[in-house]
Write a protein that holds these residues in place. Structure first.
Motif, mmCIF file in Angstrom:
data_model
loop_
_atom_site.group_PDB
_atom_site.id
_atom_site.type_symbol
_atom_site.label_atom_id
_atom_site.label_comp_id
_atom_site.label_asym_id
_atom_site.label_seq_id
_atom_site.Cartn_x
_atom_site.Cartn_y
_atom_site.Cartn_z
ATOM 1 N N ASP A 165 -20.831 17.850 32.323
ATOM 2 C CA ASP A 165 -20.609 16.860 33.377
ATOM 3 C C ASP A 165 -21.879 16.612 34.182
ATOM 4 N N ALA A 166 -23.024 17.034 33.639
ATOM 5 C CA ALA A 166 -24.298 16.849 34.340
ATOM 6 C C ALA A 166 -24.580 15.365 34.543
ATOM 7 N N THR A 167 -25.058 15.021 35.734
ATOM 8 C CA THR A 167 -25.406 13.630 36.036
ATOM 9 C C THR A 167 -26.664 13.230 35.289
ATOM 10 N N VAL A 168 -26.627 12.050 34.683
ATOM 11 C CA VAL A 168 -27.765 11.544 33.912
ATOM 12 C C VAL A 168 -28.335 10.324 34.612
ATOM 13 N N LEU A 169 -29.658 10.296 34.787
ATOM 14 C CA LEU A 169 -30.348 9.153 35.388
ATOM 15 C C LEU A 169 -31.241 8.512 34.334
ATOM 16 N N MET A 170 -30.910 7.281 33.943
ATOM 17 C CA MET A 170 -31.683 6.549 32.940
ATOM 18 C C MET A 170 -32.600 5.547 33.638
ATOM 19 N N THR A 171 -33.874 5.577 33.273
ATOM 20 C CA THR A 171 -34.837 4.637 33.835
ATOM 21 C C THR A 171 -35.488 3.842 32.706
ATOM 22 N N GLY A 172 -36.006 2.677 33.052
ATOM 23 C CA GLY A 172 -36.655 1.828 32.054
ATOM 24 C C GLY A 172 -36.522 0.367 32.425
ATOM 25 N N GLU A 173 -37.270 -0.484 31.763
ATOM 26 C CA GLU A 173 -37.242 -1.914 32.040
ATOM 27 C C GLU A 173 -35.862 -2.507 31.769
ATOM 28 N N PHE A 298 -34.547 4.591 49.655
ATOM 29 C CA PHE A 298 -33.567 5.336 48.857
ATOM 30 C C PHE A 298 -33.527 6.757 49.394
ATOM 31 N N ARG A 299 -32.312 7.292 49.517
ATOM 32 C CA ARG A 299 -32.130 8.632 50.096
ATOM 33 C C ARG A 299 -32.669 9.714 49.168
ATOM 34 N N LEU A 300 -33.462 10.624 49.746
ATOM 35 C CA LEU A 300 -34.041 11.708 48.958
ATOM 36 C C LEU A 300 -32.956 12.630 48.414
ATOM 37 N N ASP A 301 -31.945 12.956 49.258
ATOM 38 C CA ASP A 301 -30.889 13.873 48.810
ATOM 39 C C ASP A 301 -30.076 13.269 47.669
ATOM 40 N N LEU A 302 -29.843 11.950 47.710
ATOM 41 C CA LEU A 302 -29.117 11.302 46.621
ATOM 42 C C LEU A 302 -29.976 11.272 45.355
ATOM 43 N N TYR A 303 -31.261 11.034 45.521
ATOM 44 C CA TYR A 303 -32.171 11.024 44.362
ATOM 45 C C TYR A 303 -32.127 12.361 43.631
ATOM 46 N N TYR A 304 -32.144 13.476 44.385
ATOM 47 C CA TYR A 304 -32.071 14.797 43.751
ATOM 48 C C TYR A 304 -30.726 15.018 43.065
ATOM 49 N N ARG A 305 -29.674 14.464 43.652
ATOM 50 C CA ARG A 305 -28.346 14.569 43.039
ATOM 51 C C ARG A 305 -28.294 13.818 41.709
ATOM 52 N N LEU A 306 -28.975 12.670 41.662
ATOM 53 C CA LEU A 306 -28.946 11.837 40.448
ATOM 54 C C LEU A 306 -29.881 12.353 39.362
ATOM 55 N N VAL A 308 -30.673 14.874 37.736
ATOM 56 C CA VAL A 308 -30.405 16.160 37.070
ATOM 57 C C VAL A 308 -30.916 16.117 35.637
ATOM 58 N N ILE A 309 -30.493 15.108 34.881
ATOM 59 C CA ILE A 309 -30.984 14.907 33.513
ATOM 60 C C ILE A 309 -31.700 13.548 33.488
ATOM 61 N N PRO A 310 -33.011 13.523 33.747
ATOM 62 C CA PRO A 310 -33.727 12.236 33.737
ATOM 63 C C PRO A 310 -34.079 11.814 32.313
ATOM 64 N N ILE A 311 -33.804 10.552 31.994
ATOM 65 C CA ILE A 311 -34.125 10.019 30.663
ATOM 66 C C ILE A 311 -34.840 8.679 30.848
ATOM 67 N N HIS A 312 -36.087 8.611 30.413
ATOM 68 C CA HIS A 312 -36.839 7.351 30.494
ATOM 69 C C HIS A 312 -36.811 6.671 29.128
ATOM 70 N N ILE A 313 -36.360 5.429 29.104
ATOM 71 C CA ILE A 313 -36.255 4.671 27.850
ATOM 72 C C ILE A 313 -37.443 3.718 27.759
ATOM 73 N N PRO A 314 -38.329 3.923 26.781
ATOM 74 C CA PRO A 314 -39.528 3.075 26.676
ATOM 75 C C PRO A 314 -39.170 1.648 26.264
ATOM 76 N N PRO A 315 -40.005 0.663 26.642
ATOM 77 C CA PRO A 315 -39.757 -0.732 26.238
ATOM 78 C C PRO A 315 -39.900 -0.893 24.730
#
Length: 460
Positions: A165-173, A298-306, A308-315
């Protein structure tokens, strides 16, 4: 009894509505039998009885008149009878000049059938979501593996964390496929049979955000539904909540979301009861959240909550190995969707491989769908592509290569001439505004242009 009282009593007893009138102490003055039939009560004359006693007997649970006498304002509530009927009851107080309640008028409407239909609808909706999830699982099994090392690593990471149930944060264009990967993560995990609720944070107006996310109770504001409404967070219970474009989330909502993540509880707008909720959170953004934190956006505490599992998707331009796979995937998928059997010409394929795809996977998918739907030919040639993709110079070269291809493919002179004529007519139509201009452009007479257009059934 005065004439006015006799008339009033007659009106109430003969009315099609379920009406009861009491005095300021809750004693029934006027009523009709229909009013009590909806409560499954015995058909008798209730005039002179106290609504407080009827409430104690369980005939009215609760008595809306008792509520009005206590709160001194119009009230609407839902009541349940001993046999399980759902009654919507509305009551209004009447005051004298001293501000004392002298009468209470109440109406009752049987909502049992409507409530049952609503329950059946919600059950069907849950079943539909279950079927959709099963379809997504099957689609996920059909997907081809990525060729680029970056996407292969992302696929492995998603597979490893899918059953947590780990929170995943996906970043990318924009358009790199964050939504698709979030859905894939859901269908691979233990919540796959539960709802997948996708929310685009950038499309919900700020003034509606709280009510949309957390829902609201009945009568919370003007225009609210009578029964209230589930929010998107509540709809995601036991499933996955995907917050796309989370960088657009208002600061006030960021604080509320953080509280839900920490306590697993929330409260509807206009409500006074906390509700428990359990969901897996997946967030996505095309913004630099660390930079937004530094700018206090953007809230720092929320950023740390999100994070947990950072995934960057390349263009897509940085993983060219995946382009050919995606082209083949979407050609097959869209052909199946529209029951067609169209294919890309080798020249078209080469152009798409070299294109930079600024809109990423979304642009590629949309282009393939447009080509398949708008092209009359089975083979999708370069002249079907937008100039923005092939470039004007390449577009002219493609016309020459297409004519050469026609000559190579077909040895019948008459058919070759007709195909080239049709190609030239199509080119002239794009360049000219009238058949007179087309005649000048092609070096033939205007009647000849009209005759050839009719022959090939091209639009004038």
């Amino acid at each position: 009894m005065s004439i006015a009282d006799v008339i009033l009593e007659k009106i109430i007893k003969t009315s099609n509505n379920n009406i009861t009138v009491t005095d300021g102490k809750g004693i029934i003055l006027y009523t009709n039998s229909d009013h009590w039939s909806v409560y499954d009560a015995e058909p008798k004359d209730y005039v002179g009885e106290s609504i407080f006693e009827l409430q104690e007997q369980g005939v009215l649970t609760p008595s809306i008149t008792a509520v009005v006498l206590n709160e001194k304002q119009p009230i609407q509530i839902m009541q349940r009878t001993k046999r399980g009927k759902i009654i919507m009851s509305t009551a209004y107080p009447i005051f004298n000049d001293d501000g004392e309640i002298i009468r209470v008028i109440s109406y009752a409407i049987d909502q049992t059938e409507i409530s049952n239909l609503q329950d059946q609808y919600e059950q069907l909706e849950r079943k539909l979501k279950g079927y959709q999830t099963e379809v997504e699982v099957l689609r996920g099994k059909e997907e081809t593996h990525y060729r680029s090392k970056e996407m292969q690593q992302i696929a492995k990471t998603l597979q490893r964390v899918a059953n947590t149930d780990a929170t995943v944060l996906m970043t990318g264009e924009s358009g790199v496929g964050k939504s698709m990967l979030a859905r894939k993560l859901h269908t691979q995990g233990h919540r796959r049979k539960e709802p997948f609720i996708e929310v685009n944070c950038s499309t919900i107006p700020i003034n509606l955000f709280e009510s949309e996310m957390f829902g609201y109770e009945s009568g919370s504001f003007t225009g609210a539904q009578r029964k209230g409404k589930q929010g998107l967070i509540e709809q995601a219970h036991n499933g996955t909540l995907f917050l796309d474009e989370i960088g657009e989330l208002p600061l006030a909502m960021q604080a509320k979301l953080l509280k839900v993540l920490q306590e697993k509880k929330f409260m509807r707008v206009g409500g006074n009861e906390e509700r428990y909720v359990d969901f897996r959170l997946v967030a996505a953004t095309n913004k630099d959240l660390e930079d937004m934190v530094e700018k206090s956006e953007f809230r720092l505490d929320l950023y740390y909550r999100l994070n947990v599992i950072p995934i960057h998707i390349p263009p897509l331009r940085d993983r060219k190995e995946d382009i050919s796979l995606l082209i083949n995937h979407y050609v097959e998928l869209i052909n199946r969707k529209y029951k067609t059997a169209k294919k890309l010409h080798s020249s078209t394929y080469e152009i798409l491989l070299k294109y930079r795809w600024p809109g990423n996977v979304r642009e590629l998918e949309n282009l393939i769908e447009r080509l398949i739907l708008t092209s009359e030919d089975t083979i999708l040639r370069p002249n079907s592509l937008p100039v923005s993709i092939v470039g004007q110079e390449n577009a002219n070269m493609d016309e020459v290569s297409l004519i050469e291809q026609i000559v190579v493919e077909d040895h019948n002179l008459k058919r070759v001439v007709e195909r080239v004529e049709k190609l030239m007519l199509s080119k002239a139509q794009k360049q000219c505004k009238s058949t007179y201009e087309m005649a000048k452009y092609l070096g033939i007479s205007q009647p000849s242009v009209i005759r050839k257009l009719q022959k090939y059934k091209e639009p004038l």
